[in-house]
Design a protein around this motif. Structure first.
Motif, PDB file in Angstrom:
ATOM      1  N   THR A 115       0.856  -1.185   0.000  1.00  0.00           N
ATOM      2  CA  THR A 115       0.000   0.000   0.000  1.00  0.00           C
ATOM      3  C   THR A 115       0.897   1.241   0.000  1.00  0.00           C
ATOM      4  O   THR A 115       2.099   1.164   0.275  1.00  0.00           O
ATOM      5  CB  THR A 115      -0.915   0.018   1.239  1.00  0.00           C
ATOM      6  N   GLU A 116       0.296   2.363  -0.300  1.00  0.00           N
ATOM      7  CA  GLU A 116       1.004   3.658  -0.283  1.00  0.00           C
ATOM      8  C   GLU A 116       2.297   3.581  -1.095  1.00  0.00           C
ATOM      9  O   GLU A 116       3.382   3.903  -0.622  1.00  0.00           O
ATOM     10  CB  GLU A 116       1.277   4.089   1.159  1.00  0.00           C
ATOM     11  N   PHE A 117       2.142   3.156  -2.300  1.00  0.00           N
ATOM     12  CA  PHE A 117       3.296   2.965  -3.189  1.00  0.00           C
ATOM     13  C   PHE A 117       3.736   4.312  -3.768  1.00  0.00           C
ATOM     14  O   PHE A 117       2.934   5.104  -4.239  1.00  0.00           O
ATOM     15  CB  PHE A 117       2.899   2.013  -4.326  1.00  0.00           C
ATOM     16  N   SER A 118       5.080   4.603  -3.718  1.00  0.00           N
ATOM     17  CA  SER A 118       5.641   5.825  -4.312  1.00  0.00           C
ATOM     18  C   SER A 118       7.126   5.590  -4.590  1.00  0.00           C
ATOM     19  O   SER A 118       7.735   4.655  -4.061  1.00  0.00           O
ATOM     20  CB  SER A 118       5.458   7.030  -3.377  1.00  0.00           C
ATOM     21  N   SER A 119       7.672   6.430  -5.423  1.00  0.00           N
ATOM     22  CA  SER A 119       9.107   6.295  -5.761  1.00  0.00           C
ATOM     23  C   SER A 119       9.724   7.685  -5.900  1.00  0.00           C
ATOM     24  O   SER A 119       9.087   8.627  -6.368  1.00  0.00           O
ATOM     25  CB  SER A 119       9.274   5.505  -7.058  1.00  0.00           C
TER      26      SER A 119
ATOM     27  N   GLY B  53      13.583   9.092  -7.072  1.00  0.00           N
ATOM     28  CA  GLY B  53      14.956   8.810  -7.479  1.00  0.00           C
ATOM     29  C   GLY B  53      15.171   7.325  -7.673  1.00  0.00           C
ATOM     30  O   GLY B  53      14.430   6.637  -8.359  1.00  0.00           O
ATOM     31  N   GLY B  54      16.184   6.794  -7.032  1.00  0.00           N
ATOM     32  CA  GLY B  54      16.517   5.382  -7.174  1.00  0.00           C
ATOM     33  C   GLY B  54      15.918   4.514  -6.098  1.00  0.00           C
ATOM     34  O   GLY B  54      16.348   3.372  -5.934  1.00  0.00           O
ATOM     35  N   THR B  55      14.976   5.041  -5.332  1.00  0.00           N
ATOM     36  CA  THR B  55      14.388   4.278  -4.223  1.00  0.00           C
ATOM     37  C   THR B  55      12.870   4.252  -4.364  1.00  0.00           C
ATOM     38  O   THR B  55      12.252   5.260  -4.724  1.00  0.00           O
ATOM     39  CB  THR B  55      14.772   4.885  -2.874  1.00  0.00           C
ATOM     40  N   VAL B  56      12.314   3.093  -4.060  1.00  0.00           N
ATOM     41  CA  VAL B  56      10.856   2.927  -4.049  1.00  0.00           C
ATOM     42  C   VAL B  56      10.418   2.816  -2.595  1.00  0.00           C
ATOM     43  O   VAL B  56      10.995   2.032  -1.829  1.00  0.00           O
ATOM     44  CB  VAL B  56      10.423   1.680  -4.843  1.00  0.00           C
ATOM     45  N   PHE B  57       9.429   3.611  -2.240  1.00  0.00           N
ATOM     46  CA  PHE B  57       8.912   3.607  -0.873  1.00  0.00           C
ATOM     47  C   PHE B  57       7.494   2.991  -0.883  1.00  0.00           C
ATOM     48  O   PHE B  57       6.671   3.324  -1.742  1.00  0.00           O
ATOM     49  CB  PHE B  57       8.851   5.026  -0.317  1.00  0.00           C
TER      50      PHE B  57
ATOM     51  N   VAL C  66      -1.989  -3.939  10.971  1.00  0.00           N
ATOM     52  CA  VAL C  66      -0.566  -3.750  11.271  1.00  0.00           C
ATOM     53  C   VAL C  66       0.153  -3.495   9.951  1.00  0.00           C
ATOM     54  O   VAL C  66      -0.118  -4.165   8.945  1.00  0.00           O
ATOM     55  CB  VAL C  66       0.033  -4.995  11.966  1.00  0.00           C
ATOM     56  N   SER C  67       1.068  -2.541   9.947  1.00  0.00           N
ATOM     57  CA  SER C  67       1.826  -2.230   8.721  1.00  0.00           C
ATOM     58  C   SER C  67       3.210  -1.731   9.101  1.00  0.00           C
ATOM     59  O   SER C  67       3.467  -1.350  10.250  1.00  0.00           O
ATOM     60  CB  SER C  67       1.084  -1.186   7.884  1.00  0.00           C
ATOM     61  N   ALA C  68       4.098  -1.752   8.123  1.00  0.00           N
ATOM     62  CA  ALA C  68       5.476  -1.288   8.340  1.00  0.00           C
ATOM     63  C   ALA C  68       5.987  -0.631   7.059  1.00  0.00           C
ATOM     64  O   ALA C  68       5.619  -1.027   5.940  1.00  0.00           O
ATOM     65  CB  ALA C  68       6.381  -2.463   8.726  1.00  0.00           C
ATOM     66  N   ARG C  69       6.879   0.378   7.245  1.00  0.00           N
ATOM     67  CA  ARG C  69       7.480   1.064   6.109  1.00  0.00           C
ATOM     68  C   ARG C  69       8.597   0.206   5.523  1.00  0.00           C
ATOM     69  O   ARG C  69       9.360  -0.438   6.244  1.00  0.00           O
ATOM     70  CB  ARG C  69       8.049   2.408   6.547  1.00  0.00           C
ATOM     71  N   VAL C  70       8.680   0.206   4.187  1.00  0.00           N
ATOM     72  CA  VAL C  70       9.709  -0.562   3.488  1.00  0.00           C
ATOM     73  C   VAL C  70      10.322   0.329   2.412  1.00  0.00           C
ATOM     74  O   VAL C  70       9.598   1.010   1.673  1.00  0.00           O
ATOM     75  CB  VAL C  70       9.118  -1.831   2.841  1.00  0.00           C
ATOM     76  N   THR C  71      11.659   0.321   2.365  1.00  0.00           N
ATOM     77  CA  THR C  71      12.369   1.000   1.275  1.00  0.00           C
ATOM     78  C   THR C  71      12.975  -0.069   0.387  1.00  0.00           C
ATOM     79  O   THR C  71      13.514  -1.072   0.870  1.00  0.00           O
ATOM     80  CB  THR C  71      13.464   1.922   1.813  1.00  0.00           C
ATOM     81  N   CYS C  72      12.842   0.146  -0.901  1.00  0.00           N
ATOM     82  CA  CYS C  72      13.291  -0.865  -1.861  1.00  0.00           C
ATOM     83  C   CYS C  72      14.141  -0.182  -2.938  1.00  0.00           C
ATOM     84  O   CYS C  72      13.694   0.776  -3.579  1.00  0.00           O
ATOM     85  CB  CYS C  72      12.093  -1.552  -2.494  1.00  0.00           C
TER      86      CYS C  72
ATOM     87  N   PRO D  67       5.895 -10.227 -12.256  1.00  0.00           N
ATOM     88  CA  PRO D  67       5.578  -8.858 -12.708  1.00  0.00           C
ATOM     89  C   PRO D  67       5.845  -7.858 -11.601  1.00  0.00           C
ATOM     90  O   PRO D  67       5.881  -8.217 -10.420  1.00  0.00           O
ATOM     91  CB  PRO D  67       4.092  -8.962 -13.021  1.00  0.00           C
ATOM     92  N   ARG D  68       6.006  -6.619 -12.010  1.00  0.00           N
ATOM     93  CA  ARG D  68       6.315  -5.597 -11.016  1.00  0.00           C
ATOM     94  C   ARG D  68       5.110  -5.390 -10.092  1.00  0.00           C
ATOM     95  O   ARG D  68       3.980  -5.235 -10.552  1.00  0.00           O
ATOM     96  CB  ARG D  68       6.677  -4.294 -11.704  1.00  0.00           C
ATOM     97  N   PRO D  69       5.350  -5.377  -8.807  1.00  0.00           N
ATOM     98  CA  PRO D  69       4.231  -5.212  -7.865  1.00  0.00           C
ATOM     99  C   PRO D  69       3.639  -3.813  -7.951  1.00  0.00           C
ATOM    100  O   PRO D  69       4.350  -2.838  -8.212  1.00  0.00           O
ATOM    101  CB  PRO D  69       4.878  -5.477  -6.501  1.00  0.00           C
ATOM    102  N   VAL D  70       2.324  -3.763  -7.743  1.00  0.00           N
ATOM    103  CA  VAL D  70       1.605  -2.493  -7.757  1.00  0.00           C
ATOM    104  C   VAL D  70       0.854  -2.354  -6.436  1.00  0.00           C
ATOM    105  O   VAL D  70       0.853  -3.258  -5.592  1.00  0.00           O
ATOM    106  CB  VAL D  70       0.631  -2.430  -8.951  1.00  0.00           C
ATOM    107  N   ASP D  71       0.224  -1.207  -6.292  1.00  0.00           N
ATOM    108  CA  ASP D  71      -0.525  -0.940  -5.067  1.00  0.00           C
ATOM    109  C   ASP D  71      -1.650  -1.962  -4.908  1.00  0.00           C
ATOM    110  O   ASP D  71      -2.454  -2.180  -5.804  1.00  0.00           O
ATOM    111  CB  ASP D  71      -1.109   0.474  -5.137  1.00  0.00           C
TER     112      ASP D  71
END
Length: 404
Positions: A37-41, A43-47, A57-63, A73-77
């Motif tokens: 959820t809350e997909f954004s990018s 520069g060179g990082t996807v948040f 329950v949720s957690a922030r992930v940097t990719c 396939p590329r994951p989407v929201d």
């Protein structure tokens, strides 16, 4: 973290944060599953945010972008994924996040396998048993509707229900029907409507979609919430071919939102037609019964006993007269026979009686005491004798011995 501190000897915050980062760094890497959820990018990082589909329950992930683009396939929201993540603590900002090292989409086959396992659990617990299903009210006063915001499913249910029964009332709860917040919002709306005593039936409606779009309606927590409802629940999720797990525990399954409207409220036109048919049928039954009773009464009235009651009395009177004449003739005949018999008996008695013999010229000789003298040898001289004739008697005295 075991450093001794006191108000007089505190640690600088940077030291505390460095110690926290050291402890978090010891956790290593771990595979975690969740929904993006809350997909954004930038520069060179996807948040993104990795959310648990069951618990809130949720957690922030940097990719790194390279890791993200390497996923096919590329994951989407809203996508379900499995990530190899490493926990990181940013000392400068004092914030915690995971760093994704690898991303693997959760395939449809695996999703179906998990849904099948959950289905078996639900069936084993008896939540899908037919005896737990409740009948829908014939005409609900208020219908609770849970649907998406400004969705076609809402319009289908409202328009078709009001077309069938214009007086029906709705309490509409608009919620998210897909995405990370769908389960929570649908569950809260369900509990709210179930607690409302005016709501007689609850409809959960959503249009069609992919398997991933309909996953919230196969969530275990939502399925158990529907099973625990005291108000009858109608499931109208997707189209005919869609079978989310909520259909198992709902009291009634509708193939589409339009079908749900047809199941929840009756058609006023059909009901009026049914009433007319029943009324005509009742009229025919009553008319037929009256006709049969009238025919029976006519037949009874046409019988001689009721058509001419006096005639029956006359017939009975004739019978009485005939019996009376028969009795008189029988009695007269009996008396005549008895009289003839008495005459014959009298004649016989007269023929056999002593008086009859005396009238033929005979006499009876008796002594004074009434003894009958039967032989002359019984008489002696000077005996007093009585000679008895038919109409008189004479007393005589014997003068000589009788001659032998």
């Amino acid at each position: 973290m075991t450093a001794k501190t006191s108000p007089e000897q505190p640690l600088p915050i940077r030291s505390v944060l460095q110690m926290v980062a050291q402890w978090i760094g010891r956790l290593g890497v771990v595979w975690a599953e969740g929904q993006i959820t809350e997909f954004s990018s930038r520069g060179g990082t996807v948040f993104l945010t990795l959310r648990d589909p069951v618990a809130n329950v949720s957690a922030r992930v940097t990719c790194p972008r390279g890791v993200y683009e390497a996923t096919v396939p590329r994951p989407v929201d809203g996508a379900r994924v499995v990530m190899l993540v490493k926990p990181d603590f940013w000392v400068n900002r004092g914030s915690f996040a995971f760093t994704a090292l690898e991303i693997r989409p959760v395939g449809v086959g695996e999703l179906l396998a998990r849904l099948e396992r959950l289905r078996q659990i639900i069936v084993a617990e008896g939540l899908a048993n037919a005896d737990r299903k409740r009948r829908l009210p014939f005409l609900p006063h208020v219908v609770g509707l849970i649907c998406g915001r400004d969705s076609a499913a809402e319009r289908d249910v409202l328009e078709n229900a009001r077309r069938r029964w214009p007086a029906v009332r709705f309490t509409v709860e608009q919620v998210a029907v897909q995405g990370p917040y769908a389960v929570t919002e649908v569950t809260e709306a369900l509990r709210k409507l179930d607690a409302d005593r005016e709501v007689d039936v609850i409809v959960i409606a959503r249009g069609g979609g992919s398997l991933e779009d309909l996953l919230p309606f196969s969530d275990e927590s939502l399925v158990r919430a529907v099973s625990a409802c005291l108000t009858p629940v109608v499931s109208a999720i997707g189209h005919e071919q869609d079978n989310p797990l909520i259909d198992l525990v709902a009291d009634v399954r509708a193939s589409t939102p339009t079908d749900a409207a047809k199941k929840v409220v009756p058609d006023v036109g059909e009901q009026l037609t049914l009433i007319t048919q029943l009324r005509d049928r009742g009229r025919r039954v009553v008319t037929g019964w009256l006709d049969r009773e009238h025919a029976w009464l006519t037949a009874v009235r046409s019988r001689p006993a009721l058509a001419d009651p006096v005639r029956e009395l006359d017939r009975r009177a004739e019978q009485v007269d005939a019996l009376k004449d028969r009795t008189r003739r029988s009695l007269s005949s009996s008396l005549d026979r008895a009289e003839d018999s008495l005459t014959h008996l009298r004649a016989r008695l007269d023929a056999l009686s002593p008086a009859g013999t005396l009238r033929r010229g005979y006499a009876i000789v008796q002594r004074p005491d009434g003894e009958v003298v039967r032989q002359a040898a019984e008489i002696k001289e000077n005996d007093l004798l009585t000679l008895r004739f038919p109409d008189s008697r004479v007393t005589v005295t014997a003068t000589a011995d009788p001659t032998p």
